[in-house]
Structure formats: structure tokens, C-alpha cells
Design a protein around this motif. Structure first.
Motif, PDB file in Angstrom:
ATOM      1  N   HIS A 210      -2.334   0.869   2.573  1.00  0.00           N
ATOM      2  CA  HIS A 210      -2.568   0.812   1.232  1.00  0.00           C
ATOM      3  C   HIS A 210      -4.043   0.625   0.760  1.00  0.00           C
ATOM      4  O   HIS A 210      -4.669  -0.351   1.374  1.00  0.00           O
TER       5      HIS A 210
ATOM      6  N   TYR B 274      -1.030   4.762  -1.878  1.00  0.00           N
ATOM      7  CA  TYR B 274      -0.140   4.842  -0.692  1.00  0.00           C
ATOM      8  C   TYR B 274      -0.763   5.734   0.291  1.00  0.00           C
ATOM      9  O   TYR B 274      -0.833   6.828  -0.132  1.00  0.00           O
TER      10      TYR B 274
ATOM     11  N   ILE C 130      -0.674  -0.579 -11.138  1.00  0.00           N
ATOM     12  CA  ILE C 130       0.140  -1.629 -11.272  1.00  0.00           C
ATOM     13  C   ILE C 130      -0.436  -2.948 -11.728  1.00  0.00           C
ATOM     14  O   ILE C 130      -1.834  -3.021 -11.543  1.00  0.00           O
TER      15      ILE C 130
ATOM     16  N   ASP D 287       1.810  -8.273  -9.664  1.00  0.00           N
ATOM     17  CA  ASP D 287       2.980  -7.511  -8.972  1.00  0.00           C
ATOM     18  C   ASP D 287       2.490  -6.988  -7.484  1.00  0.00           C
ATOM     19  O   ASP D 287       3.378  -6.383  -6.708  1.00  0.00           O
TER      20      ASP D 287
ATOM     21  N   LYS E  88       4.657  -5.377  -4.423  1.00  0.00           N
ATOM     22  CA  LYS E  88       4.780  -4.016  -4.402  1.00  0.00           C
ATOM     23  C   LYS E  88       4.496  -3.354  -3.031  1.00  0.00           C
ATOM     24  O   LYS E  88       4.803  -2.532  -2.553  1.00  0.00           O
TER      25      LYS E  88
ATOM     26  N   LYS F  50       8.156  -2.452  -1.935  1.00  0.00           N
ATOM     27  CA  LYS F  50       8.313  -1.406  -2.411  1.00  0.00           C
ATOM     28  C   LYS F  50       7.816   0.022  -1.698  1.00  0.00           C
ATOM     29  O   LYS F  50       6.692  -0.081  -1.265  1.00  0.00           O
TER      30      LYS F  50
ATOM     31  N   SER G 244       6.415   4.008  -2.192  1.00  0.00           N
ATOM     32  CA  SER G 244       5.722   4.621  -2.775  1.00  0.00           C
ATOM     33  C   SER G 244       6.448   5.406  -3.925  1.00  0.00           C
ATOM     34  O   SER G 244       7.630   5.646  -3.870  1.00  0.00           O
TER      35      SER G 244
END
Ligand code: HAM
Length: 438
Positions: free
Chosen positions: A393, A411, A420, A424, A428, A432, A434
Motif C-alpha cells: 500500500h 493498493y 480515505i 480509518d 482499511k 479491507k 481494494s
């Protein structure tokens, strides 16, 4: 500075990141195995008294020690193995410890060997010693542990070459050959100088019958246990010590067989080891791709006693980590890559550097490995460097986003990005996928 001074000293190596992580991977496996088998780690010094290390190491190994006088005038040496240090511990600090004692060590060792593939002057071992039991189940445990370690690394087609030094010593002793004489013969056998070994026995007074037996014995080798045992049985007739050594050997191997343990043994009656302290079963492991041993060990029941520690039997094994690395490479075994995320934080201008530092700190506090762009590169250059280094990332900080309390999260694998909120970010990155579901 002379250019050759910038090279490591002959026989020494720099372990580059890939090699270092391979070594640490093997170390991790070694530690897990130690824990599974109940071996506790001890850390002994790299420098010991020369006399201690040289005591039972054998003439060849003695010549290859790094020996020097320290500033206090003590004759010391860099350890060429762990076993002498462990025997010292057991004879002194652990003299009254309840038996059995199971000890594990990991570290670097030093031998002035002739450098070649798999043979270095600084190398690494994972070492296991089982102290206090002279029973066959202790030898069986060390063989089982050896097999588990090699199998656990994913190695294939390895063999464990085994013998029992009591067989040869029993015959030579039966002929009245002194321990020193026996040691010289064993050294020759270790170097596979069969003829020299037989000539030596002859010169040291072995009978004609004995010379014939030695010649026959040295040729007994193969994968078939029953054939090996019946041939050796035939050879040792009339040498009671050799007969009882063979009985002990049979007990060890049969125990493993009965337990259903599958180990590819290779039996070799003329096999000896350079280290002089062995008194019982000895072994080394080999993979077909390398003609050097990847580990070696055996039983040594008199070493601790020779250090004044009473009669304490022991058996152990040392794995040559550098050679296991080579064996894994030859068999194309790679270490499982870490699946973990790795973040690069890129500020788009100098005034955002402090914010970038603050952000990497937050990510690291959340356990996310994070680097900061320290080369002052443009965004596109920083990103292409990030792909080269398997960064998962990129966090891009721009003035506009910052003023809104946001960053851009890219990503790397999917080459997609989204804006974002800063708070978060850790969740993320960690949980999470992508926006494209990658
Ligand atoms: P060793 O056979 O001398 O035994 O060494 C064990 C392993 O260390 C070898 O099989 C090899 O893989 C590795 N090794 C030895 N010398 C080098 C070198 N110059 N370069 C790279 N690797 C090397 C012992 O050291 C005994 N203390 C083992 C033992 C423990 N016996 C009973 N307990």
C-alpha cells in the motif's frame, strides 16, 4: 585502504537479506523443534579455553581451530562446535541438575577449513544434546529429531548414514590397540583413507585375522538393515565389546522401526567421524544434490566425565545451517513469503514531511510495517520503486487531502486508489480489500 581489505576475510561471508532471512527461517524451525521435544536453550560464549575445546576434538579439527592469546595471556580459541561447551556446563553449573537434561543452542562456529561450496570458516549450527541417558531410546530420540527437522524443512530424498564406533573400537581394543592408536585409525577412516587405516592397524600390532576382518568390515555398506547386521555379526565374532556395540546398535534401529518411524538409513560399517569423543552410535545426513554432510552427531559417554563431571552419558546432533540452506536451494524449496502488508508513506511536498512522520508512527503503533519516502522522489518514481520492493500500500499525502483530514490510499497490486479519512487508515490497510476487490 587496499581494495582487498574491503572483501570479507577468506572463508567469511556477508549474509545478504535473502540469505539472512533463510538462515533465520531455519533458526525458527530449529527453535520450534527444540520446544516440541523439550530442549531448553543455553547461550555459551564464542570464546573458550583452548584446552577445553581441543580436548577430544580430534587431530584434524585441532589443527583448524582459531587459537590466540587474549590480552590477559590466556590461550583461548573460537569455538569450532557446541558440544565441548555443553559438556563443560553439565560438568560444572549443571552437575547436580536432575537428568535427563535436554539442551539446545544456535549460533556461529569457527573452523579454519578449506573454503569451498558448503564449507566456510564461519558457519552456523543448530545443536541439540540429550544428557544423562545411555539407553537406546535416547539415541532413537536424537535420530527421530534429526528426521523431523530435515522433513520439516521440506527436504526430500535425504539419507541418514549410521554406524556404531563401538564396533570398530571393540575390535581394535580387542587387539590391544591403545585409545590413541584407535583414534589415529578412526581419523583415517573419517577421511575415507581405508587402506591407510588398515596399514595403521597392522603397524599397531593387529593380528592377521583382524586385518582380514577390518578389510571385510570396511566394505559392508548399504540400505538393507538385516544384511548389514548379519554381515557385521559375522565379522565381530570373538570381540565381545564389538558384539555388545552391535547389540546396542540393533536396539536403537529396531526401536525406531517398531515405532513405525520411516527413516531412510544407510548403513556403513567403516564410517567414522573426525571428532574423537564418540563412544556409540554415530550418524550424518546427506541429500543427493550435495556430497557433504548436512548434519552430524552421535553418542559420547565419556566427554563429560573427562571434564570432571562424573559418568554422564550423552547423545546429540548438530545441523549445519549453511548446508541446509544450500540443500534447500538445490531442491528449490523456498521459504513461505510473509503475507503481511507493507506501507510506504509519500508526502507530496516538503511541508507535509512532518505529517508523514506522524502518520507512519500511527501505522507502526497499529503493528503495520511502514516506511517513509526519504529520497525526496517524485510521486511516480516513488511508486515505481515501491512496486519493485513489494510494498502493498502507498499512502499519499497531499495538501488538499490533508486539509480535509484525508489521504490517498493506493493498493499497489491492483493499481487503484481511494481517498480515505486518516483515522480509518489502519483498519482499511489491515482488513479491507481494494475498491476493485483485490
Ligand atoms: P560436525 O559433524 O563436526 O559435528 O558438524 C556438524 C555439521 O556442521 C556438519 O554436518 C556440517 O553440516 C556443519 N559444518 C561443519 N563444518 C562446517 C564448515 N566448515 N562449514 C559449513 N558447515 C560446517 C559437530 O560439530 C558435533 N558437535 C555434533 C554433535 C553434537 N555431536 C554430538 N552432539
Amino acid at each position: 585502504m587496499r581494495r582487498d581489505m574491503l572483501q570479507p576475510v577468506r572463508g567469511m561471508r556477508d549474509l545478504m537479506p535473502e540469505e539472512a532471512s533463510m538462515l533465520r527461517f531455519i533458526e525458527g524451525n530449529a527453535r520450534r523443534l527444540a520446544e516440541l521435544y523439550g530442549y531448553e536453550e543455553v547461550i555459551t560464549p564464542i570464546i573458550e579455553h583452548y584446552e577445553l575445546l581441543a580436548a577430544k576434538i580430534g587431530e584434524e579439527n585441532k589443527k583448524r581451530m582459531y587459537v590466540f592469546e587474549d590480552l590477559g595471556g590466556r590461550k583461548v580459541a573460537l569455538r569450532p562446535e557446541f558440544t565441548a561447551s555443553i559438556a563443560r556446563l553439565v560438568a560444572t553449573k549443571m552437575a547436580t541438575a536432575p537428568k535427563p537434561i535436554r539442551l539446545f543452542s544456535f549460533g556461529s562456529l569457527y573452523r579454519y577449513d578449506e573454503p569451498q561450496l558448503g564449507r566456510y570458516r564461519e558457519f552456523w549450527q543448530a545443536n541439540y544434546e540429550l544428557i544423562g541417558s545411555g539407553r537406546p531410546e535416547a539415541d532413537a530420540e536424537i535420530l527421530l529429531l534429526t528426521n523431523d527437522f530435515l522433513k520439516g524443512l521440506g527436504l526430500r530424498n535425504y539419507i541418514i548414514k549410521v554406524n556404531h564406533v563401538g564396533i570398530l573400537r571393540g575390535i581394535l581394543g580387542g587387539e590391544g590397540i591403545s585409545e590413541d592408536g584407535q583414534n589415529t585409525i578412526m581419523q583415517a577412516l573419517d577421511k575415507k583413507n581405508w587402506d591407510e587405516a588398515i596399514n595403521l592397524a597392522e603397524r599397531l600390532g593387529a593380528s592377521e585375522r583382524c586385518i582380514r576382518i577390518l578389510g571385510y568390515l570396511i566394505d559392508i555398506r548399504g540400505y538393507d538393515k538385516s544384511e548389514f547386521i548379519s554381515k557385521v555379526e559375522e565379522a565381530v565374532k570373538g570381540y565381545p565389546e564389538a558384539v555388545s556395540a552391535l547389540t546396542n546398535f540393533k536396539e536403537i534401529i529396531n526401536l525406531l522401526e517398531k515405532a513405525g518411524v520411516k527413516i531412510q538409513f544407510y548403513f556403513e560399517a567403516g564410517f567414522a567421524r573426525g571428532l574423537e569423543y564418540y563412544t556409540g552410535m554415530i550418524f550424518e545426513a546427506y541429500v543427493p544434490e550435495l556430497d557433504i554432510a548436512i548434519c552430524g552427531g552421535g553418542r559420547y559417554d565419556k566427554l563429560i566425565e573427562s571434564f570432571g563431571g562424573g559418568m554422564v552419558p550423552a547423545v546429540g546432533v548438530a545441523f549445519g545451517v549453511d548446508r541446509m540452506m544450500l540443500a534447500m536451494e538445490k531442491q528449490s524449496i523456498s521459504i513461505p513469503g510473509s503475507q503481511k502488508e507493507k506501507v510506504l508513506v509519500i508526502p507530496l511536498s516538503n511541508e507535509l514531511l512532518a505529517e508523514a512522520i506522524r502518520l507512519v508512527s500511527v501505522l507502526r503503533e497499529n503493528g503495520i510495517p511502514s516506511e517513509i519516502e526519504v529520497m525526496g522522489r517524485t510521486l511516480s518514481r516513488a511508486l515505481s520503486d515501491a512496486s519493485r520492493r513489494n510494498i502493498t500500500h502507498a499512502v499519499i499525502i497531499g495538501l488538499k487531502e490533508k486539509s480535509e483530514g484525508k489521504v490517498v490510499l493506493r493498493y499497489m497490486g491492483d493499481k487503484v486508489q481511494e481517498e480515505i479519512r486518516i483515522e480509518d487508515l489502519p483498519v482499511k490497510i489491515r482488513f479491507k480489500s481494494s475498491p476493485h476487490g483485490g
